[in-house]
Design a protein around this motif. Structure first.
Motif, short mmCIF file in Angstrom:
data_model
loop_
_atom_site.label_atom_id
_atom_site.label_comp_id
_atom_site.label_asym_id
_atom_site.label_seq_id
_atom_site.Cartn_x
_atom_site.Cartn_y
_atom_site.Cartn_z
N TRP A 57 -13.18 -22.84 -4.97
CA TRP A 57 -13.20 -22.00 -6.16
C TRP A 57 -12.65 -20.60 -5.90
CZ3 TRP A 57 -14.03 -23.90 -10.84
CH2 TRP A 57 -14.64 -25.14 -10.93
N ARG A 58 -12.07 -20.37 -4.72
CA ARG A 58 -11.57 -19.04 -4.37
C ARG A 58 -10.04 -19.04 -4.32
NH1 ARG A 58 -16.27 -16.98 -3.00
NH2 ARG A 58 -17.69 -17.87 -1.49
N CYS A 59 -9.48 -17.99 -4.90
CA CYS A 59 -8.02 -17.81 -4.85
C CYS A 59 -7.71 -16.84 -3.71
CB CYS A 59 -7.51 -17.24 -6.17
SG CYS A 59 -5.74 -17.00 -6.20
N ILE A 60 -6.80 -17.23 -2.84
CA ILE A 60 -6.39 -16.40 -1.70
C ILE A 60 -5.01 -15.84 -2.01
CG2 ILE A 60 -6.00 -16.33 0.78
CD1 ILE A 60 -8.87 -17.18 -0.10
N LEU A 61 -4.86 -14.53 -1.93
CA LEU A 61 -3.58 -13.86 -2.21
C LEU A 61 -2.98 -13.35 -0.91
CD1 LEU A 61 -4.67 -11.73 -5.29
CD2 LEU A 61 -3.74 -14.05 -5.26
N GLY A 62 -1.70 -13.60 -0.73
CA GLY A 62 -0.98 -13.09 0.43
C GLY A 62 -0.30 -11.78 0.07
N LEU A 63 -0.77 -10.69 0.64
CA LEU A 63 -0.22 -9.36 0.35
C LEU A 63 0.10 -8.62 1.64
CD1 LEU A 63 -2.82 -8.16 -2.30
CD2 LEU A 63 -0.49 -8.90 -2.75
N SER A 64 1.22 -7.96 1.65
CA SER A 64 1.55 -7.07 2.74
C SER A 64 1.05 -5.67 2.40
CB SER A 64 3.07 -7.03 2.93
OG SER A 64 3.45 -5.94 3.75
N ALA A 65 0.59 -4.96 3.38
CA ALA A 65 0.13 -3.58 3.16
C ALA A 65 1.24 -2.69 2.63
CB ALA A 65 -0.45 -3.01 4.45
N ARG A 66 2.50 -3.06 2.88
CA ARG A 66 3.63 -2.24 2.47
C ARG A 66 4.33 -2.77 1.21
NH1 ARG A 66 4.91 -3.23 8.05
NH2 ARG A 66 6.61 -4.44 7.22
N SER A 67 3.77 -3.80 0.57
CA SER A 67 4.46 -4.42 -0.56
C SER A 67 4.32 -3.59 -1.84
CB SER A 67 3.90 -5.82 -0.81
OG SER A 67 2.61 -5.74 -1.39
N LYS A 68 5.23 -3.84 -2.77
CA LYS A 68 5.16 -3.20 -4.09
C LYS A 68 3.88 -3.61 -4.79
CE LYS A 68 8.63 -0.66 -5.34
NZ LYS A 68 8.51 0.77 -5.21
N THR A 69 3.47 -4.87 -4.63
CA THR A 69 2.24 -5.34 -5.26
C THR A 69 1.06 -4.49 -4.81
OG1 THR A 69 3.09 -7.59 -5.42
CG2 THR A 69 0.71 -7.32 -5.58
N THR A 70 0.95 -4.27 -3.51
CA THR A 70 -0.14 -3.48 -2.98
C THR A 70 -0.06 -2.04 -3.48
OG1 THR A 70 -0.24 -4.89 -1.03
CG2 THR A 70 -1.29 -2.74 -0.86
N GLN A 71 1.13 -1.47 -3.48
CA GLN A 71 1.31 -0.11 -3.98
C GLN A 71 0.89 -0.02 -5.45
OE1 GLN A 71 5.41 1.00 -3.30
NE2 GLN A 71 5.26 0.59 -1.10
N ASN A 72 1.28 -1.01 -6.25
CA ASN A 72 0.92 -1.01 -7.67
C ASN A 72 -0.59 -1.17 -7.87
OD1 ASN A 72 3.58 -0.65 -8.43
ND2 ASN A 72 3.95 -2.83 -8.71
N LEU A 73 -1.23 -2.02 -7.06
CA LEU A 73 -2.68 -2.19 -7.16
C LEU A 73 -3.41 -0.89 -6.84
CD1 LEU A 73 -3.16 -5.70 -5.52
CD2 LEU A 73 -3.66 -5.09 -7.89
N ILE A 74 -2.95 -0.21 -5.81
CA ILE A 74 -3.57 1.07 -5.43
C ILE A 74 -3.35 2.11 -6.54
CG2 ILE A 74 -3.43 3.00 -3.81
CD1 ILE A 74 -2.84 0.85 -1.63
#
Length: 82
Positions: free
Chosen positions: A9-26
């Motif tokens: 029941w858990r979704c695992i997301l692959g994120l790099s600390a330097r990715s745009k996705t991570t920057q946008n989440l922050i």
């Protein structure tokens, strides 16, 4: 984001600390995960090696990524007919 997969029941997301996705989440403090149905797999796969970053980061260039400013539209089957 490089990947999303399910373990029970858990979704695992692959994120790099330097990715745009991570920057946008922050920056935004929130995010949206769209889970397309199986019938959209072909459209999702059309986007696999695209990025909204211009210029394309060197690491992504080595992996064959290309810049695509309109990623969602690019995934549509009729994108070439616009």
């Amino acid at each position: 984001m490089s990947s999303a997969f399910w373990l029970g029941w858990r979704c695992i997301l692959g994120l790099s600390a330097r990715s745009k996705t991570t920057q946008n989440l922050i920056r935004a403090g929130e995010g949206v995960l769209n889970l397309p149905s199986d019938d959209l797999a072909r459209e999702v796969n059309r986007l696999a090696r695209t990025t909204g970053s211009d210029p394309v980061p060197e690491g992504k260039q080595r992996k064959g990524y290309r810049f695509e400013p309109g990623k969602v539209r690019a995934g549509r089957p009729d994108a070439g007919r616009c």
